[in-house]
Design an enzyme around this catalytic site. Structure first.
Site, mmCIF file in Angstrom:
data_model
loop_
_atom_site.group_PDB
_atom_site.id
_atom_site.type_symbol
_atom_site.label_atom_id
_atom_site.label_comp_id
_atom_site.label_asym_id
_atom_site.label_seq_id
_atom_site.Cartn_x
_atom_site.Cartn_y
_atom_site.Cartn_z
ATOM 1 N N HIS A 71 -8.712 47.671 -1.256
ATOM 2 C CA HIS A 71 -8.773 46.887 -2.488
ATOM 3 C C HIS A 71 -8.362 45.434 -2.252
ATOM 4 C CE1 HIS A 71 -8.586 50.578 -5.393
ATOM 5 N NE2 HIS A 71 -9.619 50.610 -4.569
ATOM 6 N N GLU A 73 -6.317 43.438 -3.774
ATOM 7 C CA GLU A 73 -4.886 43.133 -3.801
ATOM 8 C C GLU A 73 -4.231 43.438 -2.457
ATOM 9 O OE1 GLU A 73 -5.845 45.038 -7.891
ATOM 10 O OE2 GLU A 73 -6.612 45.120 -5.846
ATOM 11 N N CYS A 96 -5.350 49.089 -9.867
ATOM 12 C CA CYS A 96 -5.187 50.540 -9.938
ATOM 13 C C CYS A 96 -3.713 50.865 -9.702
ATOM 14 C CB CYS A 96 -6.073 51.222 -8.899
ATOM 15 S SG CYS A 96 -5.523 51.018 -7.186
ATOM 16 N N CYS A 99 -2.517 50.122 -6.049
ATOM 17 C CA CYS A 99 -2.286 48.693 -5.793
ATOM 18 C C CYS A 99 -1.063 48.215 -6.565
ATOM 19 C CB CYS A 99 -3.519 47.873 -6.177
ATOM 20 S SG CYS A 99 -4.874 48.068 -4.994
#
Length: 143
Positions: A71, A73, A96, A99
């Site tokens: 992801h 992040e 999410c 993260c």
């Protein structure tokens, strides 16, 4: 003369530009991490690890894609050259819960994302928001 955007909106626009680097055909996510002095510390977008080939067929199957994608992040945090403690994280989509936990572990000070009807409708942000609150991390959703 056009109006000058506020800082949060401007950085989210930068995160949108970063997201364009993603090869994911369905969801492009960008992240910009900003130091407390408002200088950029790192950027990241969702994609496969740098050493992995970007095979288009791996993006076609949801399970294949999800097993490989990092992801935005986490990619931005991995690009940091300093601790992220107290930084502000701007991301094009709501983080999410995985993260969110990772951002909390890095002790970021604040997370800002843009409200997105399409994503909000299929992704429940309740747990992420609870985790931010439990960890004392401010978050802001831009309309």
């Amino acid at each position: 003369m056009t109006s000058r955007p506020g800082f949060d909106e401007w950085v989210l626009d930068c995160a949108d530009a970063v997201a364009k680097r993603s090869r994911d055909p369905s969801t492009k996510v960008g992240c910009v991490i900003v130091r407390p002095d408002k200088s950029f510390a790192a950027v990241g977008y969702n994609g496969f690890p740098r050493s992995m080939e970007d095979k288009p067929e791996w993006y076609e199957t949801r399970e294949e894609k999800y097993d490989r994608v990092i992801h935005a992040e986490m990619n931005a945090l991995a690009a940091m050259k300093e601790p992220a403690k107290g930084c502000i994280v701007y991301v094009t989509h709501p983080p999410c819960k995985e993260c969110t936990k990772f951002l909390a572990a890095h002790q970021v000070g604040k997370v800002v994302w843009r409200h997105n009807e399409g994503i909000q409708g299929r992704f429940d942000t309740t747990r992420s928001e609870e985790i931010f609150k439990d960890c004392g991390i401010e978050y802001k959703v831009i309309g």
